[in-house]
Design an enzyme around this catalytic site. Structure first.
Site: not given
Length: 246
Positions: A24, A92-93, A191, A221
Site C-alpha cells: 500500500f 504488506s498489502m 515492524d 517492515h
C-alpha cells in the site's frame, strides 16, 4: 522507477510462475530485487504496478481496492496462461492480495512478507469517518533499517485509500478458511507498520496444512529491501522449488 517487471523464465523453472505484489502506497521498487532474483534463477515472474500507485497519492485516494486486486489477479491470469503452477509473493498489502488470490484461485503456494490484515496505527480504524475531514496523513513508507534504501512510496498517505484498505482487509479476513495453499510467512521482529495481530489472524484463519513462519531479526517492515532480504530470496525460492517438485 515504478515500472512493472515481467520475465518469461528459462530452463526447468520457466513452467513455474510467481506473481510478485508490492504494498500500500508503495511501488514495484520494494519488490524488484526479489523479482529479479527469482527471474535470474529461471522462474517466470510477473510483478505489476498496482492501480493507483506510481502516480500520486491523490490518484490513489480515488482508486477502490477492487482495482488493486484486479491488478494482481491480471498478473496471475497472465502467468497461468503460460505456466503449470503459479505462486504468489506479497509484501504488506501485497500479502493481503496474495491471500485473496488463494481464496479464489488454485494458487500453488504463498510467500508472504509482513502481510497486512490489520494496521498498527489506531487511526486507521477511523478512516471511514476521517476521510470526510482529512485528505491525507504522514507517509508510512520506508520502514527500513538498512541505510540508503528507498521503496519510492508516496510522500503522503490518503485517508480515503486507508478506508479502502480496511475494506480489503475485512473481505480477505472473512474468507481465510478458503486458503489451503502451502504458505511461508516471513515476519520481522520489529515492524512499525503492521502489528502481530495480522500474523495471528492468518495463523488462526487459513486452512493450509503447511504453514511455515520465518523470523527476521535484522529488518523492519520493508524487509525485502532490508538486511534480511537474502534470507527471503533464498528461502522463498527453495520453498517454491519444493512445493512445485522441481
Amino acid at each position: 522507477m515504478h515500472e512493472p517487471f515481467i520475465s518469461t523464465g528459462h530452463g526447468e523453472l520457466a513452467k513455474i510462475g510467481v506473481v510478485v505484489s508490492h504494498g500500500f502506497t508503495g511501488s514495484p521498487e520494494s519488490m524488484r530485487p526479489w523479482a529479479e532474483n527469482l527471474a535470474k534463477q529461471g522462474f517466470s515472474v510477473n510483478m505489476p504496478l498496482l492501480p493507483g500507485h506510481g502516480t500520486s497519492w491523490e490518484q490513489l485516494s480515488r482508486t477502490p481496492w477492487q482495482q488493486w486486486y484486479a491488478g494482481a489477479e491480471a498478473a496471475y491470469f497472465e502467468l497461468s496462461s503460460r505456466c503449470e503452477q503459479v505462486f504468489v509473493a506479497g509484501l504488506s498489502m501485497g500479502g493481503a492480495l496474495a491471500l485473496r488470490l488463494a481464496e479464489h484461485h488454485p494458487v500453488a503456494g504463498l510467500a508472504l512478507v509482513n502481510p497486512a490484515l490489520t494496521a498498527a496505527d489506531p487511526r486507521a480504524k477511523l478512516a471511514g469517518i476521517m476521510r470526510y475531514f482529512v485528505k491525507s496523513v504522514p507517509a508510512i513508507g520506508n520502514d527500513i533499517i538498512k541505510p540508503g534504501m528507498d521503496e519510492h512510496a508516496y510522500s503522503r498517505t490518503p485517508v480515503a485509500a486507508v478506508h479502502q484498505l480496511n475494506q480489503l482487509f475485512k473481505d480477505t479476513t472473512k474468507h481465510l478458511d478458503r486458503v489451503k495453499a502451502p504458505t511461508i510467512l516471513f515476519r520481522s521482529t520489529v515492524d512499525h507498520v503492521v502489528p502481530d495481530s495480522s500474523v495471528t489472524a492468518i495463523q488462526n484463519g487459513v486452512s493450509s496444512k503447511d504453514l511455515r513462519l520465518v523470523q527476521l531479526s535484522h529488518s523492519y517492515h520493508v524487509a525485502t529491501l532490508d538486511h534480511d532480504a537474502p534470507t527471503i530470496f533464498a528461502e522463498s525460492a527453495a520453498f517454491f522449488r519444493e512445493i512445485a517438485g522441481v
